[in-house]
Design a protein around this motif. Structure first.
Motif, mmCIF file in Angstrom:
data_model
loop_
_atom_site.group_PDB
_atom_site.id
_atom_site.type_symbol
_atom_site.label_atom_id
_atom_site.label_comp_id
_atom_site.label_asym_id
_atom_site.label_seq_id
_atom_site.Cartn_x
_atom_site.Cartn_y
_atom_site.Cartn_z
ATOM 1 N N ALA A 191 2.466 4.452 -9.881
ATOM 2 C CA ALA A 191 1.447 5.368 -9.355
ATOM 3 C C ALA A 191 0.164 4.603 -9.023
ATOM 4 N N LEU A 192 -0.211 3.679 -9.879
ATOM 5 C CA LEU A 192 -1.389 2.847 -9.597
ATOM 6 C C LEU A 192 -1.167 2.017 -8.340
ATOM 7 N N ALA A 193 0.002 1.400 -8.245
ATOM 8 C CA ALA A 193 0.329 0.588 -7.060
ATOM 9 C C ALA A 193 0.337 1.444 -5.801
ATOM 10 N N ALA A 194 0.871 2.646 -5.898
ATOM 11 C CA ALA A 194 0.901 3.548 -4.740
ATOM 12 C C ALA A 194 -0.514 3.901 -4.298
ATOM 13 N N LEU A 195 -1.386 4.194 -5.256
ATOM 14 C CA LEU A 195 -2.782 4.489 -4.918
ATOM 15 C C LEU A 195 -3.463 3.291 -4.263
ATOM 16 N N LEU A 196 -3.179 2.104 -4.785
ATOM 17 C CA LEU A 196 -3.763 0.892 -4.188
ATOM 18 C C LEU A 196 -3.273 0.694 -2.757
ATOM 19 N N PHE A 197 -1.989 0.946 -2.520
ATOM 20 C CA PHE A 197 -1.451 0.806 -1.166
ATOM 21 C C PHE A 197 -2.070 1.827 -0.219
ATOM 22 N N LEU A 198 -2.222 3.053 -0.676
ATOM 23 C CA LEU A 198 -2.808 4.078 0.188
ATOM 24 C C LEU A 198 -4.287 3.790 0.453
ATOM 25 N N ALA A 199 -4.984 3.261 -0.537
ATOM 26 C CA ALA A 199 -6.381 2.856 -0.333
ATOM 27 C C ALA A 199 -6.452 1.699 0.661
ATOM 28 N N ALA A 200 -5.528 0.757 0.542
ATOM 29 C CA ALA A 200 -5.501 -0.373 1.484
ATOM 30 C C ALA A 200 -5.194 0.114 2.896
ATOM 31 N N TRP A 201 -4.284 1.093 3.007
ATOM 32 C CA TRP A 201 -3.993 1.652 4.327
ATOM 33 C C TRP A 201 -5.243 2.297 4.923
ATOM 34 N N ALA A 202 -5.940 3.110 4.119
ATOM 35 C CA ALA A 202 -7.148 3.781 4.616
ATOM 36 C C ALA A 202 -8.213 2.767 5.011
ATOM 37 N N PRO B 35 -4.656 -10.023 0.108
ATOM 38 C CA PRO B 35 -5.128 -10.236 1.484
ATOM 39 C C PRO B 35 -3.994 -10.323 2.508
ATOM 40 N N LEU B 36 -2.862 -10.899 2.122
ATOM 41 C CA LEU B 36 -1.732 -10.953 3.048
ATOM 42 C C LEU B 36 -1.243 -9.541 3.388
ATOM 43 N N LEU B 37 -1.079 -8.710 2.374
ATOM 44 C CA LEU B 37 -0.631 -7.331 2.613
ATOM 45 C C LEU B 37 -1.660 -6.536 3.405
ATOM 46 N N PHE B 38 -2.927 -6.708 3.054
ATOM 47 C CA PHE B 38 -3.970 -5.962 3.750
ATOM 48 C C PHE B 38 -4.012 -6.321 5.233
ATOM 49 N N THR B 39 -3.908 -7.604 5.550
ATOM 50 C CA THR B 39 -3.974 -7.987 6.961
ATOM 51 C C THR B 39 -2.711 -7.579 7.717
ATOM 52 N N ILE B 40 -1.586 -7.464 7.023
ATOM 53 C CA ILE B 40 -0.384 -6.908 7.666
ATOM 54 C C ILE B 40 -0.638 -5.449 8.017
ATOM 55 N N LEU B 41 -1.214 -4.697 7.067
ATOM 56 C CA LEU B 41 -1.545 -3.295 7.350
ATOM 57 C C LEU B 41 -2.561 -3.193 8.484
ATOM 58 N N LEU B 42 -3.511 -4.123 8.508
ATOM 59 C CA LEU B 42 -4.529 -4.120 9.557
ATOM 60 C C LEU B 42 -3.906 -4.300 10.937
ATOM 61 N N ILE B 43 -3.034 -5.288 11.085
ATOM 62 C CA ILE B 43 -2.456 -5.539 12.411
ATOM 63 C C ILE B 43 -1.468 -4.436 12.799
ATOM 64 N N LEU B 44 -0.825 -3.839 11.801
ATOM 65 C CA LEU B 44 0.094 -2.736 12.099
ATOM 66 C C LEU B 44 -0.631 -1.518 12.666
ATOM 67 N N SER C 212 -7.699 -0.374 5.901
ATOM 68 C CA SER C 212 -7.253 -1.112 7.087
ATOM 69 C C SER C 212 -7.423 -0.266 8.342
ATOM 70 N N ARG C 213 -7.207 1.027 8.205
ATOM 71 C CA ARG C 213 -7.393 1.938 9.346
ATOM 72 C C ARG C 213 -8.869 1.972 9.769
ATOM 73 N N ALA C 214 -9.756 2.060 8.782
ATOM 74 C CA ALA C 214 -11.192 2.085 9.078
ATOM 75 C C ALA C 214 -11.645 0.753 9.684
ATOM 76 N N LEU C 215 -11.162 -0.345 9.131
ATOM 77 C CA LEU C 215 -11.541 -1.664 9.658
ATOM 78 C C LEU C 215 -10.981 -1.876 11.059
ATOM 79 N N ALA C 216 -9.760 -1.429 11.293
ATOM 80 C CA ALA C 216 -9.158 -1.560 12.628
ATOM 81 C C ALA C 216 -9.978 -0.792 13.662
ATOM 82 N N ALA C 217 -10.426 0.408 13.304
ATOM 83 C CA ALA C 217 -11.233 1.208 14.226
ATOM 84 C C ALA C 217 -12.566 0.525 14.515
#
Length: 191
Positions: free
Chosen positions: A82-93, A39-48, A95-100
């Motif tokens: 690779a799993l971590a990278a996919l999780l980060f990219l999913a979190a970015w996507a 949740p900390l990482l996700f909300t950082i991505l959200l505010i970014l 966070s982008r959708a939630l921000a919108a």
């Protein structure tokens, strides 16, 4: 423990994992990190998502951060990375959708309490249960590697995953060695 600041090397996965495990021995602290780091990482991505930095399209600050983390994790271990990278990219996507959907006026009301609660528990977990935390000079390494090390620990516990054969044994030896060095250092300070 006995390691000097930044002597582990960011890409030395055995040393990073040994340090991580030594800093998260108490079950309450370990659980707080496992439950709250996401949740900390996700909300950082959200505010970014709302930070107007002049980056070339299609990059935005949240995607740039996600790609940096993904690259670091792929560098230390291809499979778990690779799993971590996919999780980060999913979190970015996400966070982008939630921000919108939320807009800045609501997003910061999600981000602020999550960050305050999450960081309070991270600090309390180290202070109350471990009686120590990383030194200030180690914080850049910790911020970069801890999410991956949490994932690695989960994969190890649930699936006995190791980046390579003997990884866990080598980490256990490093922890024992660091603990012995720490005990010797503390005894020499007392004498």
């Amino acid at each position: 423990m006995g390691a000097k600041p930044n002597s582990r090397g960011v890409l030395n996965l055995e040393a990073q994992f040994a340090f991580f495990r030594s800093q998260h021995r108490h079950p309450v602290n370990a659980a707080a990190h496992v439950l709250l780091t996401g949740p900390l990482l996700f909300t950082i991505l959200l505010i970014l998502q709302f930070l107007p930095l002049p980056l070339p399209p299609p990059l935005d600050p949240a995607l740039a951060l996600s790609l940096a983390y993904a690259a670091a994790y792929l560098a230390v271990d291809r499979r778990a990375g690779a799993l971590a990278a996919l999780l980060f990219l999913a979190a970015w996507a996400a966070s982008r959708a939630l921000a919108a959907r939320l807009g800045f006026a609501l997003a910061w009301k999600v981000v602020l309490p999550t960050q305050l609660f999450g960081w309070a528990w991270q600090v309390l977990g180290h202070g109350l249960f471990e009686k120590r935390g990383p030194m200030v000079t180690e914080l850049p390494e910790v911020f970069l590697m801890e999410p991956f090390l949490i994932l690695l620990q989960i994969l190890n516990k649930l699936f006995a995953y190791e980046p390579y054969p003997g990884f866990s044994k080598n980490v256990d030896k490093k922890i024992e060695t660091d603990l012995r060095e720490s005990i010797k250092l503390n005894q020499s300070k007392i004498n």
